[in-house]
Write a protein that holds these residues in place. Structure first.
Motif, PDB file in Angstrom:
ATOM      1  N   SER A   1     115.573  89.810  13.751  1.00  0.00           N
ATOM      2  CA  SER A   1     115.409  90.302  15.120  1.00  0.00           C
ATOM      3  C   SER A   1     116.337  89.526  16.031  1.00  0.00           C
ATOM      4  CB  SER A   1     113.963  90.169  15.583  1.00  0.00           C
ATOM      5  OG  SER A   1     113.592  88.823  15.662  1.00  0.00           O
TER       6      SER A   1
ATOM      7  N   LEU B   1     118.034  89.630  20.450  1.00  0.00           N
ATOM      8  CA  LEU B   1     117.949  90.206  21.787  1.00  0.00           C
ATOM      9  C   LEU B   1     119.169  91.051  22.101  1.00  0.00           C
ATOM     10  CD1 LEU B   1     116.656  87.127  23.779  1.00  0.00           C
ATOM     11  CD2 LEU B   1     115.332  89.036  22.891  1.00  0.00           C
TER      12      LEU B   1
ATOM     13  N   TYR C   1     112.835  99.261  18.231  1.00  0.00           N
ATOM     14  CA  TYR C   1     112.976  98.368  19.371  1.00  0.00           C
ATOM     15  C   TYR C   1     111.626  98.113  20.013  1.00  0.00           C
ATOM     16  CZ  TYR C   1     117.917  99.725  19.176  1.00  0.00           C
ATOM     17  OH  TYR C   1     119.205  99.974  18.775  1.00  0.00           O
TER      18      TYR C   1
ATOM     19  N   HIS D   1     111.134  94.234  25.903  1.00  0.00           N
ATOM     20  CA  HIS D   1     110.649  92.940  26.365  1.00  0.00           C
ATOM     21  C   HIS D   1     110.563  92.877  27.883  1.00  0.00           C
ATOM     22  CE1 HIS D   1     109.936  88.666  26.388  1.00  0.00           C
ATOM     23  NE2 HIS D   1     110.998  88.471  27.126  1.00  0.00           N
ATOM     24  N   SER D   2     111.557  93.439  28.572  1.00  0.00           N
ATOM     25  CA  SER D   2     111.544  93.467  30.037  1.00  0.00           C
ATOM     26  C   SER D   2     112.377  94.642  30.524  1.00  0.00           C
ATOM     27  CB  SER D   2     112.089  92.159  30.609  1.00  0.00           C
ATOM     28  OG  SER D   2     113.454  92.006  30.280  1.00  0.00           O
TER      29      SER D   2
ATOM     30  N   PRO E   1     107.701  97.344  29.466  1.00  0.00           N
ATOM     31  CA  PRO E   1     107.623  96.199  28.546  1.00  0.00           C
ATOM     32  C   PRO E   1     106.377  96.261  27.663  1.00  0.00           C
ATOM     33  CG  PRO E   1     108.338  95.452  30.701  1.00  0.00           C
ATOM     34  CD  PRO E   1     107.956  96.911  30.854  1.00  0.00           C
ATOM     35  N   GLY E   2     106.571  95.898  26.391  1.00  0.00           N
ATOM     36  CA  GLY E   2     105.484  95.917  25.413  1.00  0.00           C
ATOM     37  C   GLY E   2     105.404  97.198  24.609  1.00  0.00           C
TER      38      GLY E   2
ATOM     39  N   LEU F   1     114.085  93.610  21.440  1.00  0.00           N
ATOM     40  CA  LEU F   1     114.093  93.059  20.090  1.00  0.00           C
ATOM     41  C   LEU F   1     114.416  94.209  19.160  1.00  0.00           C
ATOM     42  CD1 LEU F   1     110.816  90.952  20.253  1.00  0.00           C
ATOM     43  CD2 LEU F   1     113.152  90.119  20.444  1.00  0.00           C
TER      44      LEU F   1
END
Length: 92
Positions: free
Chosen positions: A3, A5, A25, A28-29, A50-51, A80
């Protein structure tokens, strides 16, 4: 699984409908727009927060991307990325 970024700028395309793919994917933000494009017409299908995961259909079935995914915030979206595993799991 590996993984790392990935940073996207506002309006940067992560993938296009029909692109080959083997990645899953996790946002994350930031926010991403899921849409389909027909000529000059763009139809928004969802906004990813996110999430949430993106690309799960192509990840599991190995078929090309079914939608466009575009970053929609000024701040970079950080993702990710997981490549499709090799071996028995890849044959499902």
């Amino acid at each position: 699984m590996e993984s790392y970024l990935v940073e996207l700028k506002e309006n940067q395309v992560l993938c296009r409908e029909g692109d080959p793919s083997s990645e899953l994917y996790l946002l994350h933000s930031g926010k991403l727009l899921i849409c389909v494009v027909n000529g000059t017409q763009v139809k928004a299908l969802a906004v990813i927060h996110p999430g949430e995961f993106i690309g799960e259909l192509s990840f599991f079935d190995g078929k090309p991307r079914s939608t466009h995914i575009i970053a929609i915030e000024k701040r970079a979206a950080i993702l990710l990325r997981y490549p499709l595993p090799k071996g028995p799991l890849a044959s499902f």
